[in-house]
Design an enzyme around this catalytic site. Sequence first.
Site, PDB file in Angstrom:
ATOM      1  N   HIS A 102      -9.710  -4.439  10.961  1.00 45.71           N
ATOM      2  CA  HIS A 102     -10.372  -4.291   9.668  1.00 45.71           C
ATOM      3  C   HIS A 102     -11.796  -3.468   9.910  1.00 45.71           C
ATOM      4  O   HIS A 102     -12.361  -3.427   8.848  1.00 45.71           O
ATOM      5  CB  HIS A 102     -10.785  -5.782   9.114  1.00 45.71           C
ATOM      6  CG  HIS A 102      -9.569  -6.405   8.512  1.00 45.71           C
ATOM      7  ND1 HIS A 102      -8.400  -6.532   9.091  1.00 45.71           N
ATOM      8  CD2 HIS A 102      -9.373  -7.104   7.363  1.00 45.71           C
ATOM      9  CE1 HIS A 102      -7.539  -7.498   8.166  1.00 45.71           C
ATOM     10  NE2 HIS A 102      -8.226  -7.614   7.279  1.00 45.71           N
ATOM     11  N   GLU A 104       0.802  -1.278   0.094  1.00 43.34           N
ATOM     12  CA  GLU A 104       0.120  -0.007   0.028  1.00 43.34           C
ATOM     13  C   GLU A 104       0.775   1.134  -0.053  1.00 43.34           C
ATOM     14  O   GLU A 104       0.558   2.018  -0.780  1.00 43.34           O
ATOM     15  CB  GLU A 104      -1.094   0.140   1.178  1.00 43.34           C
ATOM     16  CG  GLU A 104      -2.132  -0.892   1.095  1.00 43.34           C
ATOM     17  CD  GLU A 104      -1.930  -2.460   1.738  1.00 43.34           C
ATOM     18  OE1 GLU A 104      -0.695  -2.621   2.088  1.00 43.34           O
ATOM     19  OE2 GLU A 104      -2.947  -3.135   1.337  1.00 43.34           O
TER      20      GLU A 104
HETATM   21  C1  LIG Z   1      -2.195  -4.433   4.512  1.00 45.39           C
HETATM   22  C2  LIG Z   1      -2.980  -5.370   4.153  1.00 45.39           C
HETATM   23  N1  LIG Z   1      -3.505  -5.454   2.738  1.00 45.39           N
HETATM   24  C3  LIG Z   1      -4.198  -6.103   2.230  1.00 45.39           C
HETATM   25  C4  LIG Z   1      -4.686  -6.949   3.017  1.00 45.39           C
HETATM   26  C5  LIG Z   1      -6.072  -8.023   2.221  1.00 45.39           C
HETATM   27  N2  LIG Z   1      -5.461  -9.305   2.297  1.00 45.39           N
HETATM   28  C6  LIG Z   1      -5.576 -10.165   3.277  1.00 45.39           C
HETATM   29  S1  LIG Z   1      -4.660 -11.483   3.090  1.00 45.39           S
HETATM   30  C7  LIG Z   1      -4.348 -11.164   1.466  1.00 45.39           C
HETATM   31  C8  LIG Z   1      -3.432 -11.854   0.963  1.00 45.39           C
HETATM   32  C9  LIG Z   1      -1.962 -12.530   1.623  1.00 45.39           C
HETATM   33  O1  LIG Z   1      -1.642 -13.516   0.925  1.00 45.39           O
HETATM   34  P1  LIG Z   1      -0.297 -14.312   1.399  1.00 45.39           P
HETATM   35  O2  LIG Z   1       0.583 -13.308   2.071  1.00 45.39           O
HETATM   36  O3  LIG Z   1       0.422 -14.821   0.318  1.00 45.39           O
HETATM   37  O4  LIG Z   1      -1.049 -15.299   2.611  1.00 45.39           O
HETATM   38  P2  LIG Z   1      -2.229 -16.529   2.162  1.00 45.39           P
HETATM   39  O5  LIG Z   1      -3.406 -15.806   2.525  1.00 45.39           O
HETATM   40  O6  LIG Z   1      -1.620 -17.092   1.136  1.00 45.39           O
HETATM   41  O7  LIG Z   1      -1.645 -17.273   3.566  1.00 45.39           O
HETATM   42  C10 LIG Z   1      -4.623  -9.670   1.195  1.00 45.39           C
HETATM   43  C11 LIG Z   1      -4.321  -9.048  -0.032  1.00 45.39           C
HETATM   44  C12 LIG Z   1      -4.567  -6.952   4.399  1.00 45.39           C
HETATM   45  N3  LIG Z   1      -4.971  -7.936   5.141  1.00 45.39           N
HETATM   46  N4  LIG Z   1      -3.737  -6.050   4.853  1.00 45.39           N
END
Ligand SMILES: Cc1ncc(C[n+]2csc(CCOP(=O)(O)OP(=O)(O)O)c2C)c(N)n1
Lengths: 344, 329
Positions: free
Chosen positions: B131, B62
Amino acid sequence: MQPAEQRDEVEMLWLMLLIRRFEERASQQYQAQKIGGFCHLYIGQEAVVTGAIAAIRFDDYIITAYRDHAHALARGTSANACMAELFGKDTGCSRGLGGSMHFFDKEHHMYGGHAIVGAHVPLACGLAFACKYRNEDRVTLCFFGDGAINQGSFHEALNLAALFKLPVIFICENNLFAMGTSVERSTSLKQIVDRAEGYDIPGCVVDGMNFRHVRDTLSEVVESIRKDPHPAFVEARTYRYRGHSMSDPASYRTKDQLEKYRLDDPITRLRAQLTREGKLTNEKFDELDKEAKQIALESVKFAEQSDEPPLEKLYDYTYANSGVEAGVSPATKDSAADTAAATK
Amino acid sequence: MNMREITYRQALNEALTEELARDPNVFLMGEEVAEYKGAYKVSQGLLERFGPKRIIDTPISENGFAGLGVGAAMVGLRPIIEFMTFSFSFVAFDQVVNNAPNMLTMSGGQFNIPITFRGPNGPAHQLGATHSHATECLYANVPGLKVCTPATPRDAKGLLKTAVRDNNPVLVLESELLYSSKGMIEPAEMELLIPLGQAEIKREGSDVTIVCYAQTVALALAVAEKFEDEDISAEVLDLRSIKPLDERAIYDSVAKTHRVVIVEQDRPFCGVGAEVCYRIQKNIFDELDAPIGRVSQEDVPMPYNERLEKAVLPNEEKLIAAVKKVCYA
Ligand SMILES: Cc1ncc(C[n+]2csc(CCOP(=O)(O)OP(=O)(O)O)c2C)c(N)n1
Ligand SMILES: [Mg+2]
């Protein structure tokens, strides 16, 4: 709880089964709307956390992101406390105030459940810093997804860890996707582990579908850190069978890819290894699985029957007791007197 | 004119489509905005129509992509930066609060920043403390930022289009809970621009003014309806923009009703309501027949538990009590 070195593999297989059966129940309860908010399942990735836990001591620290049910269970948080948390009950591991994404369990050295991607990586440095500060030989395991490695906080944390030689292991659970974004679309490097090199942190790749590979690699890393504190980076290649969260149909990936990983299932694999070596019979496996299913089922009952957090306690956790004696401190008293005098 | 009914989500999609089509300097960037069509499906069809050069998926960075947006705006592009939710905008706080709004002043008027930050804001349902942030009061506190909070599909479209055309950083704070809500709107071929800083009376009344915005508008309307049976005629004034604030509309309404309750979706301390309240008492104190009422969140991090979350949020019961109190009913 046994020290990790002595934990046997059958027990760890049972732990993987417990995690899976627990989450299958959670999924069902989510669909029945007993669980609210976001809920991210770990199914498919079980070998990563169990392998890692098998390599550390009970007094070591762990911290993870929001896909955290397995991490709490692996640490020893009861299925009851986990399910109750999902149900938002007072008996939950975070008293029903945290929810699926915010599991905490101080007693079991589980420092959360963190839902802002990347935000907990610096916290891991803090945990490790405190251990070193106090001359303790604990290590900190910090789990995060492939999506987290592009956050500024991740990069700042790695540099700090390397600079201060902190006893922390960064474990990237690379399940190939961050929500709908594949690693190739999010990351400039071919291999995630190469990120570590830029910070002069030793890195390695493990097969995250293989319990033994994770455990053995981590054990070596842990041993080296205990002797001489330093950070390390482990990329665990794994896969989540379900969508990103309960509401994600996961249409960005192919059935074939999913099938390929399912065939490489971590539970099936360890079971086969143990059976082949004569350490596990089919009967014993069925017994373990039955027990895991029973515990998961019981946890739902426990959660259902538990009380909600009381409304009167709404304000109880906003601030801790200040720890300062009530009343005006001498210093403030003096300055108040000064002001009064000055205005006369 | 043939009004039609669309969802809030569609309205935003239309606004994006029209502005992207109108000005080649406009682009949309954020997490999952292109191939996934937006975490809440707001950008459906945009990748197909405008291509990957203008509809851009980012890593979870972000701070990086918000800053990229500010830089691009310095040299004349007009970025629309989507935060998956404004709770994640805190990762980019420095860019939104330090770089975007300060640039014009710091450069002695050389660099204005025509950027739009948009995405859902405010508590949704059981998403827990990290959130559920309502960020309007934080951002409205910053000179140089404009903040709007559409409550209806019509306002969502009109305000987003205006935001994109504004030469300043504008935050369009949407709401996850409103994306599927429906409302009437002008025909698609009509250009709909709603100025920032223009409140709207969503319901006329004569006994009490309920000042509201975003998620609290529907709440205020429902409560106003209930008061009909009790012969209390409530006027519902939707601020639509938090900054600039339509003070005239507030004073006109209060001068008519002489009683006012503010219902906000953020927290009470230094919140939007506090500012509105200060201005009313400062400028039209004599018009007031009762102390100003306020309903907001409780001053606690958001609990996950459903019952506790309900207790934290503004609700009908609290608003009814506040209205009764100012009406001495
Ligand atoms: C700062 C922030 N940006 C966006 C999100 C929304 N979000 C939650 S999980 C995610 C994907 C994360 O993927 P990864 O780190 O690969 O973990 P996985 O879900 O595969 O375990 C996103 C974009 C968030 N929670 N926090
Ligand atoms: Mg991932």
